[in-house]
Enzyme design. Structure first.
Site: not given
Length: 263
Positions: A11-12, A126, A140-141, A143-144, A175
């Site tokens: 959506s974005s 990723s 975050y790292s 998870s990726k 973004t």
């Protein structure tokens, strides 16, 4: 026959630009997200990717309508920041539910369909933060890194069925991801202001980063290639960073990252 593509988090940002690029390249595109937003030429379907049952039912609805699913782009995700010491475990689990298990749910939903077809392409987003672990954005790292590892293993598992899997590592992209990041400044005084400085540096880099339309075109091109490598990095600068991260001794790599984001 036009390829049928599903893009999560479309959506974005990168997801929307990927969906638009796939449509421009002749695909029938379905965008899955929780945000109700209609984009001309793209079919929006409401879906919480962290809900395995809902994701499977949504993908099945696409298959029933189109007769097939050719491409899945697992893009949905968000970020959290803060000292690992002060990051609540529930917040970390919420991140993993979307960034990691949302991707897993998508893969599990499309694999039986693609296997029956004898072909399919799965593209998992990723990040450069996977090989370059970012301080104060540790989860975050994590998870990726998990996305990259899962994708590489899955590629070998699915190869005999004609299903190809790749992960794509974006760097800094301009973004709404930046504004959406859940920031936790707890302990910043203990860490001598390093949490705030690290996040400010990252956000500055993101807001001066690549146009998401460029990233979307790149991802769409990879999704439609006849064959793919296990992994791609977007942008020459970030390809260089990832190469260094893999060639340099671990201690030197981590020292450089620390100088950039942990001073």
């Amino acid at each position: 026959m036009s390829p049928v593509a599903i893009v999560t988090g479309g959506s974005s940002g990168i997801g929307m630009q990927t969906a638009l690029s796939l449509r421009q390249r002749g695909c029938r595109v379905y965008e899955l997200s929780r945000r109700e937003k209609q984009t001309e030429g793209i079919e929006h379907l409401h879906c919480d990717v962290s809900d395995e049952v809902q994701f499977r039912k949504t993908v099945e609805a696409v298959r029933q309508r189109e007769g097939r699913v050719d491409i899945l782009v697992n893009n949905a995700g968000f970020g959290i920041s803060g000292a690992a010491e002060f990051t609540d475990n529930d917040a970390a689990r919420r991140l993993l539910d979307v960034n990691l298990f949302g991707m897993v749910n998508g893969c599990k939903a499309v694999i039986p369909i693609m296997r029956a077809q004898g072909c399919g392409r799965i593209v998992n987003l990723s990040s450069v933060a996977a090989p370059c672990a970012i301080p104060f954005q540790s989860w975050y790292s994590v998870s990726k890194s998990a996305v990259s590892t899962y994708s590489a293993a899955l590629a070998n598992e699915l190869r005999p069925f004609g299903i190809t899997v790749t992960s794509i590592l974006p760097g800094d992209i301009r973004t709404g991801f930046t504004a959406a990041r859940a920031k936790n400044s707890e302990g910043d005084q203990i860490y001598a202001g390093r949490i705030a400085r690290s996040v400010a540096t990252m956000e500055h880099d993101e807001q001066n980063g690549m146009d998401p339309a460029v990233a979307g075109r790149y991802i769409a091109a990879i999704a439609l290639r006849p064959s793919v490598k296990p992994e791609y990095t977007i942008g020459l600068k970030y390809k260089f960073f990832v190469l260094l991260a893999r060639l340099l001794p671990c201690r030197i790599k981590n020292w450089i990252i620390g100088q950039m984001y942990a001073k």
